[in-house]
Design a protein around this motif. Structure first.
Motif, PDB file in Angstrom:
ATOM      1  N   THR A 475       0.837  -1.203   0.000  1.00 23.11           N
ATOM      2  CA  THR A 475       0.000   0.000   0.000  1.00 23.11           C
ATOM      3  C   THR A 475       0.871   1.250   0.000  1.00 23.11           C
ATOM      4  N   VAL A 476       1.936   1.234   0.796  1.00 21.46           N
ATOM      5  CA  VAL A 476       2.867   2.363   0.815  1.00 21.46           C
ATOM      6  C   VAL A 476       3.432   2.599  -0.589  1.00 21.46           C
ATOM      7  N   ALA A 477       3.832   1.506  -1.251  1.00 25.36           N
ATOM      8  CA  ALA A 477       4.377   1.632  -2.598  1.00 25.36           C
ATOM      9  C   ALA A 477       3.341   2.195  -3.572  1.00 25.36           C
ATOM     10  N   LYS A 478       2.093   1.884  -3.337  1.00 23.47           N
ATOM     11  CA  LYS A 478       1.017   2.374  -4.206  1.00 23.47           C
ATOM     12  C   LYS A 478       0.717   3.855  -3.976  1.00 23.47           C
ATOM     13  N   GLU A 479       0.879   4.310  -2.732  1.00 17.40           N
ATOM     14  CA  GLU A 479       0.404   5.647  -2.367  1.00 17.40           C
ATOM     15  C   GLU A 479       1.480   6.724  -2.302  1.00 17.40           C
ATOM     16  N   TRP A 480       2.763   6.363  -2.131  1.00 19.13           N
ATOM     17  CA  TRP A 480       3.723   7.362  -1.662  1.00 19.13           C
ATOM     18  C   TRP A 480       3.949   8.512  -2.631  1.00 19.13           C
ATOM     19  N   LYS A 481       3.747   8.290  -3.907  1.00 22.14           N
ATOM     20  CA  LYS A 481       3.997   9.366  -4.871  1.00 22.14           C
ATOM     21  C   LYS A 481       2.975  10.489  -4.787  1.00 22.14           C
ATOM     22  N   ARG A 487       8.967  11.005   2.826  1.00 14.58           N
ATOM     23  CA  ARG A 487       9.684  10.244   3.858  1.00 14.58           C
ATOM     24  C   ARG A 487       8.753   9.454   4.770  1.00 14.58           C
ATOM     25  N   LEU A 488       8.908   8.149   4.738  1.00 20.25           N
ATOM     26  CA  LEU A 488       8.302   7.240   5.703  1.00 20.25           C
ATOM     27  C   LEU A 488       9.381   6.207   6.017  1.00 20.25           C
ATOM     28  N   ALA A 489       9.968   6.307   7.192  1.00 20.86           N
ATOM     29  CA  ALA A 489      11.028   5.388   7.588  1.00 20.86           C
ATOM     30  C   ALA A 489      10.436   4.271   8.435  1.00 20.86           C
ATOM     31  N   VAL A 490      10.699   3.039   8.048  1.00 17.00           N
ATOM     32  CA  VAL A 490      10.205   1.867   8.773  1.00 17.00           C
ATOM     33  C   VAL A 490      11.402   1.133   9.365  1.00 17.00           C
ATOM     34  N   LEU A 491      11.508   1.133  10.688  1.00 16.22           N
ATOM     35  CA  LEU A 491      12.546   0.362  11.363  1.00 16.22           C
ATOM     36  C   LEU A 491      11.974  -0.997  11.735  1.00 16.22           C
ATOM     37  N   VAL A 492      12.602  -2.061  11.254  1.00 11.11           N
ATOM     38  CA  VAL A 492      12.229  -3.421  11.633  1.00 11.11           C
ATOM     39  C   VAL A 492      13.303  -3.954  12.574  1.00 11.11           C
ATOM     40  N   LEU A 493      12.919  -4.240  13.818  1.00 14.66           N
ATOM     41  CA  LEU A 493      13.836  -4.855  14.774  1.00 14.66           C
ATOM     42  C   LEU A 493      13.835  -6.354  14.512  1.00 14.66           C
ATOM     43  N   ASN A 494      14.803  -6.790  13.742  1.00 11.90           N
ATOM     44  CA  ASN A 494      14.856  -8.156  13.222  1.00 11.90           C
ATOM     45  C   ASN A 494      15.694  -9.011  14.171  1.00 11.90           C
ATOM     46  N   ASN A 495      15.026  -9.641  15.150  1.00 13.08           N
ATOM     47  CA  ASN A 495      15.754 -10.523  16.084  1.00 13.08           C
ATOM     48  C   ASN A 495      15.373 -11.997  15.908  1.00 13.08           C
ATOM     49  N   ARG A 496      14.605 -12.283  14.859  1.00 10.60           N
ATOM     50  CA  ARG A 496      14.207 -13.661  14.531  1.00 10.60           C
ATOM     51  C   ARG A 496      13.498 -14.354  15.686  1.00 10.60           C
ATOM     52  N   ARG A 557      12.090   8.636  -0.985  1.00 10.29           N
ATOM     53  CA  ARG A 557      10.979   7.677  -1.007  1.00 10.29           C
ATOM     54  C   ARG A 557      10.962   6.927   0.325  1.00 10.29           C
ATOM     55  N   PRO A 558       9.910   6.189   0.633  1.00  9.20           N
ATOM     56  CA  PRO A 558       9.889   5.405   1.876  1.00  9.20           C
ATOM     57  C   PRO A 558      11.097   4.487   1.972  1.00  9.20           C
TER      58      PRO A 558
END
Length: 628
Positions: A475-481, A487-496, A557-558
């Motif tokens: 959805t972000v990819a569809k809307e951001w333009k 700017r939309l920064a998404v932090l993923v805390l990837n600890n598995r 971009r995001p």
């Protein structure tokens, strides 16, 4: 399909076209209440309403954001209100599975007291009661989550149904549902209510909120507050919009202020008398504030953790809330003031006796200094490979003045509560009482939709990202333009790992976490973002954290930061002593020895995150004398 730039960027909306169908009429009536933005997903059960929204959108009178799932449609509708975008959130979902999917997001609205209207599809009227496909009893389904539920059966119900739904949603700050059978949505609209028996003529004008309480109640509250020598304030999201008044009252009382998590933006976290978050994920300074105060003023909060209020009998209490049913719900109060927070505090201020003694605030500042030292030491602790708390803390240096933050439920919540200092002009939110995973991405999407000119940051654990975040990146990819600021920064805390739950298994059950239930696959989140035409980077070394945040905030971009962080970083409640924390680590060691859990990482991180920060704080308070 060409997408029109959202009208809300200028605050101007065109007039809704004259309704032709029931679906048109629902949209037109909602517009009278300020509802112009809809989050949803189409289906034949709600086709007539979707057609009405589409016609209004093409006329520049409405906006539709097509998300990837009905649950996120409801979450986004809630967030739209929380971020100040709309007076009433609106989601539109189809019959059967669509109606069922939306429930989780709608319970977020119910528990956090957010006005939302759900437009729900239904099987065609002749099919009802025949076990038709997608037929569920939507009225019964929504009975618990919504204060007002109506299933339309004729076109002339629209005016009354929409008005009552909006009026109730605003007055009770809750969810209301209007269910529209698929055949009815396309029928001709009835725009005038007949003057006849059995019909009601309604108003689409919202009611005013309560102002200040009666003078006698204010004097009674002032007497309690003036008698206190060590005053504490607990501020929640109900104090939003009352920053100046809250500051003036706190200064007059010489009080310290702790904040419920949804009210984190109410006061500047950098003020020496603001102790930060309260509760299980709060600060030690907030815990000490409540343990040592003799008077408590609660403003717009219903924080549920009873053990983080002053012990029974210790403090006299006054509460301010728009809803009298919330007063005295969490802690015994002597005076309950029902009214708007800003107006109530402004009326209370002249009755207060300003304090000359600064000893209480100096004590509060000392607690906060100790907290800051512990926080810095925790963030500096080494980890394998990256310390998650340090990653979130690293945002601080790059956080724009007008940033909006969306936070998911999990360890990200803890680090946000303790390590992100919000300044005036910034706002953060999350699923407060429902504590649902999967809220951050739809919240971030709603924040950008409502405020396309402002930067947004989402803090997400890998569990929530896998739950629905990877889908809503579409959805972000569809809307951001369409956004003025991309700017939309998404932090993923990837600890598995489902690490918050894993630590609960260790601490509350005394069990060794089972990888079959707790472990997660390692997903290349940044690469997924790049496949979608977005940007991103993977962080696997502590020295790369700052550069990742700088890149995210400078991106055109995001941007997704896939931070590979240590799952063995514990979350220690603020009231846990060093001795108790050491016992927890020892208990974890015994559990690991018997159950085969990875011992060295668990104990190493426990010692570094618990003992080292406490010793560092002691050194900070004693001028660096390590022998202390």
């Amino acid at each position: 399909m060409t997408q029109t730039r959202p009208q809300q960027s200028t605050g101007q909306w065109a007039d809704v076209p004259e309704p032709k169908t029931v679906g048109d009429h629902v949209v037109e009536r909602l517009a009278r209440w300020g509802v112009r933005r809809y989050y949803g997903y189409p289906g034949d059960g709600v086709g007539g309403v979707m057609a009405g929204i589409s016609r209004a959108r093409r006329a520049g009178a409405a906006q539709l954001v097509q998300v990837r799932h009905e649950e996120t449609a409801a979450f986004a509708a809630v967030a739209d209100v929380k971020y100040g975008g709309s007076p009433i959130g609106a989601c539109v979902v189809t019959s059967g599975p669509g109606a069922i999917h939306a429930l989780n997001g709608l319970y977020d609205a119910k528990l956090d007291r957010v006005p939302v209207v759900a437009l729900v599809g239904q099987s065609a009227t002749p099919a009802l009661g025949t076990s038709f496909y997608q037929e569920v009893d939507a009225s019964a389904l929504y009975e618990d989550v919504a204060d007002y539920v109506i299933q339309l059966s004729s076109a002339d119900q629209v005016i009354h149904a929409v008005d009552q739904a909006c009026r109730t949603a605003l007055a009770h700050r809750t969810v209301c549902a209007v269910i529209v059978p698929s055949d009815l949505g396309s029928e001709d609209a009835v725009l005038e209510t007949p003057v006849a028996h059995g019909y009601s003529h309604t108003s689409s004008v919202p009611s005013t909120d309560p102002g200040a309480p009666p003078a006698a109640a204010l004097r009674e509250a002032a007497a309690v507050l003036n008698a206190g020598e060590r005053v504490a304030v607990l501020a929640g999201v109900g104090a939003a919009g009352a920053t100046a008044e809250l500051t003036a009252v706190a200064d007059a009382l010489g009080a310290g202020v702790a904040k419920a998590l949804l009210g984190k933006h109410v006061l500047d976290d950098r003020l020496p008398w603001v102790t930060g978050a309260i509760g299980l994920l709060g600060t030690r300074a907030s815990y000490e504030l409540m343990q040592h105060c003799d008077t408590l003023l609660v403003v717009g909060s219903s924080m549920p953790y009873g053990e983080y209020y002053p012990p029974p009998g210790q403090a006299r209490s006054v509460q301010v809330d728009l809803d009298g049913a919330r007063c005295g719900l969490r802690t015994p109060t002597e005076v309950n003031l029902v009214g708007d927070a800003a107006e109530t505090l402004a009326a209370l201020l002249p009755l207060l006796h300003p304090r000359g003694d600064t000893a209480w605030r100096e004590r509060i500042a000392t607690w906060k200094e100790d907290d800051d030292a512990v926080r810095e030491a925790r963030c500096a602790a080494t980890a394998d490979p990256v310390n998650p708390e340090a990653v979130v803390r690293g945002l601080q240096a790059h956080l724009p003045d007008d940033a909006l933050l969306a936070v998911d439920c999990g360890t990200a919540t803890a680090w946000y509560a303790r390590d992100v200092d919000l300044r005036p002009g910034q706002l953060g939110s999350l699923s407060g009482l429902l504590l649902s995973m999967g809220g951050a991405l739809p919240y971030a999407l709603a924040a950008k939709t409502a405020h396309p000119h402002r930067p947004v940051i989402a803090l997400v654990g890998d569990g929530a990202m896998q739950m629905n975040g990877v889908n809503e990146l579409i959805t972000v990819a569809k809307e951001w333009k369409t956004w003025e600021d991309p700017r939309l920064a998404v932090l993923v805390l990837n600890n598995r790992d489902l690490s918050f739950e894993t630590w609960e298994v260790r601490a509350e059950l005394g069990e060794v976490p089972d990888p079959a239930s707790q472990s997660l696959p390692d997903v290349p989140y940044a690469q997924w973002a790049q496949l979608l035409g977005l940007a991103g980077t993977r962080v696997e070394r502590p020295e790369d954290v700052d550069a990742a945040w700088a890149a995210a905030m400078a991106a055109d971009r995001p941007f997704v930061i896939d931070a590979v962080v240590d799952p063995a970083t514990p979350i220690i409640p603020p009231h846990v002593s060093t001795e108790q924390a050491l016992q927890t680590v020892k208990s974890g060691l015994r559990s690991a020895l018997h159950g085969g859990e990875e011992v060295p990482g668990l104990v190493r991180q426990g010692l570094r995150q618990v003992v080292a920060p406490v010793l560092s704080a002691v050194r900070h308070r004693t001028g660096g004398r390590s022998e202390d």
